[in-house]
Design a protein around this motif. Sequence first.
Motif, PDB file in Angstrom:
ATOM      1  N   ASN A 185       0.810  -1.225   0.000  1.00  0.00           N
ATOM      2  CA  ASN A 185       0.000   0.000   0.000  1.00  0.00           C
ATOM      3  C   ASN A 185       0.841   1.272   0.000  1.00  0.00           C
ATOM      4  O   ASN A 185       0.301   2.378  -0.020  1.00  0.00           O
ATOM      5  CB  ASN A 185      -0.947   0.012   1.200  1.00  0.00           C
ATOM      6  CG  ASN A 185      -2.192  -0.831   0.953  1.00  0.00           C
ATOM      7  OD1 ASN A 185      -2.418  -1.298  -0.160  1.00  0.00           O
ATOM      8  ND2 ASN A 185      -2.989  -1.036   1.996  1.00  0.00           N
ATOM      9  N   HIS A 186       2.150   1.127   0.024  1.00  0.00           N
ATOM     10  CA  HIS A 186       3.042   2.277  -0.185  1.00  0.00           C
ATOM     11  C   HIS A 186       3.106   2.661  -1.647  1.00  0.00           C
ATOM     12  O   HIS A 186       3.659   3.706  -2.006  1.00  0.00           O
ATOM     13  CB  HIS A 186       4.447   1.955   0.326  1.00  0.00           C
ATOM     14  CG  HIS A 186       4.922   0.611  -0.105  1.00  0.00           C
ATOM     15  ND1 HIS A 186       5.221   0.296  -1.424  1.00  0.00           N
ATOM     16  CD2 HIS A 186       5.147  -0.524   0.602  1.00  0.00           C
ATOM     17  CE1 HIS A 186       5.605  -0.957  -1.504  1.00  0.00           C
ATOM     18  NE2 HIS A 186       5.570  -1.493  -0.289  1.00  0.00           N
ATOM     19  N   ASN A 187       2.562   1.779  -2.520  1.00  0.00           N
ATOM     20  CA  ASN A 187       2.540   2.005  -3.974  1.00  0.00           C
ATOM     21  C   ASN A 187       3.915   2.337  -4.537  1.00  0.00           C
ATOM     22  O   ASN A 187       4.073   3.163  -5.444  1.00  0.00           O
ATOM     23  CB  ASN A 187       1.539   3.108  -4.334  1.00  0.00           C
ATOM     24  CG  ASN A 187       0.100   2.599  -4.293  1.00  0.00           C
ATOM     25  OD1 ASN A 187      -0.194   1.595  -3.642  1.00  0.00           O
ATOM     26  ND2 ASN A 187      -0.792   3.278  -4.983  1.00  0.00           N
ATOM     27  N   GLY A 188       4.939   1.721  -3.957  1.00  0.00           N
ATOM     28  CA  GLY A 188       6.295   1.883  -4.466  1.00  0.00           C
ATOM     29  C   GLY A 188       7.031   3.096  -3.942  1.00  0.00           C
ATOM     30  O   GLY A 188       8.160   3.354  -4.353  1.00  0.00           O
ATOM     31  N   GLU A 222      15.620  -0.665   0.162  1.00  0.00           N
ATOM     32  CA  GLU A 222      14.610   0.133   0.864  1.00  0.00           C
ATOM     33  C   GLU A 222      13.969  -0.670   1.997  1.00  0.00           C
ATOM     34  O   GLU A 222      13.663  -0.124   3.064  1.00  0.00           O
ATOM     35  CB  GLU A 222      13.554   0.620  -0.135  1.00  0.00           C
ATOM     36  CG  GLU A 222      14.068   1.755  -1.028  1.00  0.00           C
ATOM     37  CD  GLU A 222      13.103   2.118  -2.125  1.00  0.00           C
ATOM     38  OE1 GLU A 222      13.042   3.323  -2.481  1.00  0.00           O
ATOM     39  OE2 GLU A 222      12.406   1.222  -2.659  1.00  0.00           O
ATOM     40  N   HIS A 223      13.769  -1.959   1.794  1.00  0.00           N
ATOM     41  CA  HIS A 223      13.265  -2.809   2.876  1.00  0.00           C
ATOM     42  C   HIS A 223      14.239  -2.826   4.046  1.00  0.00           C
ATOM     43  O   HIS A 223      13.816  -2.782   5.222  1.00  0.00           O
ATOM     44  CB  HIS A 223      13.021  -4.236   2.366  1.00  0.00           C
ATOM     45  CG  HIS A 223      11.671  -4.444   1.749  1.00  0.00           C
ATOM     46  ND1 HIS A 223      10.524  -4.584   2.495  1.00  0.00           N
ATOM     47  CD2 HIS A 223      11.285  -4.526   0.437  1.00  0.00           C
ATOM     48  CE1 HIS A 223       9.487  -4.750   1.682  1.00  0.00           C
ATOM     49  NE2 HIS A 223       9.930  -4.718   0.426  1.00  0.00           N
ATOM     50  N   ARG A 224      15.530  -2.901   3.759  1.00  0.00           N
ATOM     51  CA  ARG A 224      16.515  -2.878   4.843  1.00  0.00           C
ATOM     52  C   ARG A 224      16.398  -1.584   5.646  1.00  0.00           C
ATOM     53  O   ARG A 224      16.452  -1.583   6.878  1.00  0.00           O
ATOM     54  CB  ARG A 224      17.927  -3.016   4.277  1.00  0.00           C
ATOM     55  CG  ARG A 224      18.233  -4.363   3.629  1.00  0.00           C
ATOM     56  CD  ARG A 224      19.674  -4.410   3.143  1.00  0.00           C
ATOM     57  NE  ARG A 224      19.925  -5.581   2.318  1.00  0.00           N
ATOM     58  CZ  ARG A 224      20.231  -6.781   2.824  1.00  0.00           C
ATOM     59  NH1 ARG A 224      20.337  -6.950   4.124  1.00  0.00           N
ATOM     60  NH2 ARG A 224      20.440  -7.795   1.999  1.00  0.00           N
ATOM     61  N   LYS A 225      16.238  -0.483   4.932  1.00  0.00           N
ATOM     62  CA  LYS A 225      16.126   0.812   5.618  1.00  0.00           C
ATOM     63  C   LYS A 225      14.829   0.888   6.442  1.00  0.00           C
ATOM     64  O   LYS A 225      14.816   1.466   7.534  1.00  0.00           O
ATOM     65  CB  LYS A 225      16.179   1.936   4.587  1.00  0.00           C
ATOM     66  CG  LYS A 225      17.557   2.110   3.943  1.00  0.00           C
ATOM     67  CD  LYS A 225      17.511   2.949   2.685  1.00  0.00           C
ATOM     68  CE  LYS A 225      17.060   4.369   2.965  1.00  0.00           C
ATOM     69  NZ  LYS A 225      17.066   5.189   1.713  1.00  0.00           N
ATOM     70  N   LEU A 253       6.267   7.212   1.476  1.00  0.00           N
ATOM     71  CA  LEU A 253       4.924   6.860   1.944  1.00  0.00           C
ATOM     72  C   LEU A 253       4.991   5.689   2.922  1.00  0.00           C
ATOM     73  O   LEU A 253       4.238   5.637   3.898  1.00  0.00           O
ATOM     74  CB  LEU A 253       4.023   6.516   0.760  1.00  0.00           C
ATOM     75  CG  LEU A 253       2.573   6.120   1.101  1.00  0.00           C
ATOM     76  CD1 LEU A 253       1.892   7.198   1.946  1.00  0.00           C
ATOM     77  CD2 LEU A 253       1.771   5.835  -0.168  1.00  0.00           C
ATOM     78  N   ALA A 254       5.908   4.741   2.663  1.00  0.00           N
ATOM     79  CA  ALA A 254       6.077   3.622   3.598  1.00  0.00           C
ATOM     80  C   ALA A 254       6.473   4.125   4.978  1.00  0.00           C
ATOM     81  O   ALA A 254       5.962   3.653   6.005  1.00  0.00           O
ATOM     82  CB  ALA A 254       7.118   2.647   3.055  1.00  0.00           C
ATOM     83  N   ILE A 255       7.384   5.094   5.026  1.00  0.00           N
ATOM     84  CA  ILE A 255       7.787   5.681   6.321  1.00  0.00           C
ATOM     85  C   ILE A 255       6.600   6.365   6.980  1.00  0.00           C
ATOM     86  O   ILE A 255       6.363   6.224   8.198  1.00  0.00           O
ATOM     87  CB  ILE A 255       8.936   6.687   6.110  1.00  0.00           C
ATOM     88  CG1 ILE A 255      10.231   5.956   5.706  1.00  0.00           C
ATOM     89  CG2 ILE A 255       9.158   7.523   7.361  1.00  0.00           C
ATOM     90  CD1 ILE A 255      10.831   5.103   6.794  1.00  0.00           C
ATOM     91  N   ALA A 270      -2.919   4.920   3.613  1.00  0.00           N
ATOM     92  CA  ALA A 270      -3.060   6.358   3.835  1.00  0.00           C
ATOM     93  C   ALA A 270      -4.330   6.889   3.179  1.00  0.00           C
ATOM     94  O   ALA A 270      -4.844   7.939   3.578  1.00  0.00           O
ATOM     95  CB  ALA A 270      -1.843   7.101   3.280  1.00  0.00           C
ATOM     96  N   ASP A 271      -4.856   6.148   2.179  1.00  0.00           N
ATOM     97  CA  ASP A 271      -6.017   6.636   1.440  1.00  0.00           C
ATOM     98  C   ASP A 271      -6.667   5.445   0.729  1.00  0.00           C
ATOM     99  O   ASP A 271      -6.067   4.832  -0.146  1.00  0.00           O
ATOM    100  CB  ASP A 271      -5.590   7.690   0.420  1.00  0.00           C
ATOM    101  CG  ASP A 271      -6.757   8.317  -0.330  1.00  0.00           C
ATOM    102  OD1 ASP A 271      -7.902   7.851  -0.158  1.00  0.00           O
ATOM    103  OD2 ASP A 271      -6.515   9.273  -1.083  1.00  0.00           O
ATOM    104  N   ARG A 272      -7.896   5.133   1.090  1.00  0.00           N
ATOM    105  CA  ARG A 272      -8.586   3.980   0.509  1.00  0.00           C
ATOM    106  C   ARG A 272      -8.902   4.183  -0.973  1.00  0.00           C
ATOM    107  O   ARG A 272      -9.231   3.215  -1.674  1.00  0.00           O
ATOM    108  CB  ARG A 272      -9.877   3.689   1.277  1.00  0.00           C
ATOM    109  CG  ARG A 272      -9.642   3.210   2.700  1.00  0.00           C
ATOM    110  CD  ARG A 272     -10.958   2.836   3.399  1.00  0.00           C
ATOM    111  NE  ARG A 272     -11.540   1.653   2.815  1.00  0.00           N
ATOM    112  CZ  ARG A 272     -12.827   1.506   2.502  1.00  0.00           C
ATOM    113  NH1 ARG A 272     -13.665   2.519   2.683  1.00  0.00           N
ATOM    114  NH2 ARG A 272     -13.272   0.378   1.985  1.00  0.00           N
TER     115      ARG A 272
END
Length: 645
Positions: A39-42, A103-106, A46-48, A248-250
Amino acid sequence: MPGPSGNASNHWKIRMALQIGNFTIGEGRAFIIAEIGNNHNGSYDLAIELIDQAIQAGADCVKFQMRHLAQVYRERSLNKAGEDLGSEYIVDLLQRFELSKEEHRKLKVYCDSKDILYLCTPWDSDSLAILEDMQVEAYKVASADLTNVPLLEELAKTGKPLILSTGMSKTEEVEHTVAFLNERKTAFALLHCNSTYPAPFHDINLRWMDGLRKIHPVIGYSGHERGIAVSIGAATLGAAIIERHFTADREMEGPDHAASLEMPEFKQMVDGIRQVEEALGTGAERTLSQGEMINRENLAKSLVAAYPIKKGIEITAEHIKVRSPGQGLAPHFYDELIGKTAKRDMEFEDFFYPADLSENALEPRDYDFERPWGVPVRYHDYASFAERISPDFYEFHLSYSDMDLKLEDYLQGQYDCDFVVHAPELFAESRLMDLATPDENERQKSIFETQRVIDITRTLKAYFPKTKRPMIVANIGGFTMDAPLPDDEISGYYERFAKSLNELDRKGVELIPQTMAPFPWHFGGQRYQNLFVKIEEILHYCKLLDLRMCFDISHSALTCNHLGLDFYDFAEKIAPISAHLHLGDAEGLNGEGLQIEDGNLDFARLGKILNKGCPNAPFIPEIWQGHKGRGEGFWIALERLEGKL
């Protein structure tokens, strides 16, 4: 490989709980996962942001997904060579929305720094290897991989706990995987799941969790439905894990957003689950809460004297009637009371008490304490107590109606003992004393009523001339209805209390606030208390405002139980500023005013602290309903406290 019967569980003891990081899953508190997934859409940023929102919402864990698409899909699917439209849609999204492995590691490092657990679903062997290198604590297995035996084999070899969703799976498939993992002595949980996005309510079949629990003891729920009611219901039915997609937004692009919760709704779900867990309790035998006891006293029925009864008369049915309030012997003792001999003279509608059923009622005697001791009384029962005991002082507990009584109707002449006054906390028109409220009109009303208490106290000095500067015990307010005050608002309440003190004429008396429990009972219902609860605040504001305290042992024990503090450390800190003591036992969060030695407090240990820190502070036994049975509860408390104070 074991078959679907699950007999492999006989080779080892199935674990009833999972340990993942600092969480023990399966012991009463649901482990709540915010499934960010893709759901971070890449977008790493947004993931943070979603991690931060999940923390704010109260999640225990954030979970992502990792794929090497070449290991998950056929080449023709990746090349869009005539694949079904559904697969083509999913592949297109994944190719655009995957985060890089770096990015997953971070994200894992960021989660560690924020003290929230990072988990991830590996969809293939290469992803698992990367996550193992990242030292992920456990693994989630997607419903799509519940029967993926090669991947399950690799996951089992890690020795890490697994959480497996069971959406899209038949019962025999679930049983086969359970047997497979039991054979490998893998610790795992199963999540009931309906893999549609969003899932229709009529398809969810939440009661299947009971069937799933028969297959494996640690079960949870992974929900894709709209709203939060079903997930809270799953927690009520014993789900050890609740997983919900988080966005963050449906309205964003992607298959999971529509079945996801945004932060405010996710927080409502978490709060609801925690409230349900607290309300479920332990299943122990039902006991009355303090609020119920208050309401029972006000609303229930008692056995009372139908007309005056002389001591020594045999009690018959004609002597008894049933009336409210419920302050006396409960009506179900009616038959047991008939035939008993009256142990005292009784006026019309006097209560019968449990002591009237016993052969020998407990009577007071001369008690031996190193400090002044007293008993709580009302004007109405002062004379009856004074005929039987000679304490060092009496503590007059005033109700708002008592403040309109004429003292000369209850007191005559002068008495050779001291006195203390306990101010009402409830006044006419259902108003609570609150000298700290931001409602200026209510604050002024509280000042008016408190001044009346002070004036009454000055009048009482004429009857008790030994007391030069009488103390007034007060619950000064600072309560809220639905939630505790935010920390940044507390100081404003203390400032208004200080302003109220300056507006009161306190000449000749000493107003002493009472230490408070965090959940007081008002009108038979629970509120939140915010002032004179925490020890550091008490010490700070007593010094600032030049106050001493009434140390209510039971109240402060409940505070320490709630906050996870050492009560005896609390006692050592407050003893030097304690002018007066209320002694009662306590247990849990609401077990207030229990009889001495009926709760969890060690009064021998406490006595040593008080004898050192406030050796001259007077005390009363503050026992719930201690006055019943002609004060029997007080006499029991005094006997048990003797030798300790």
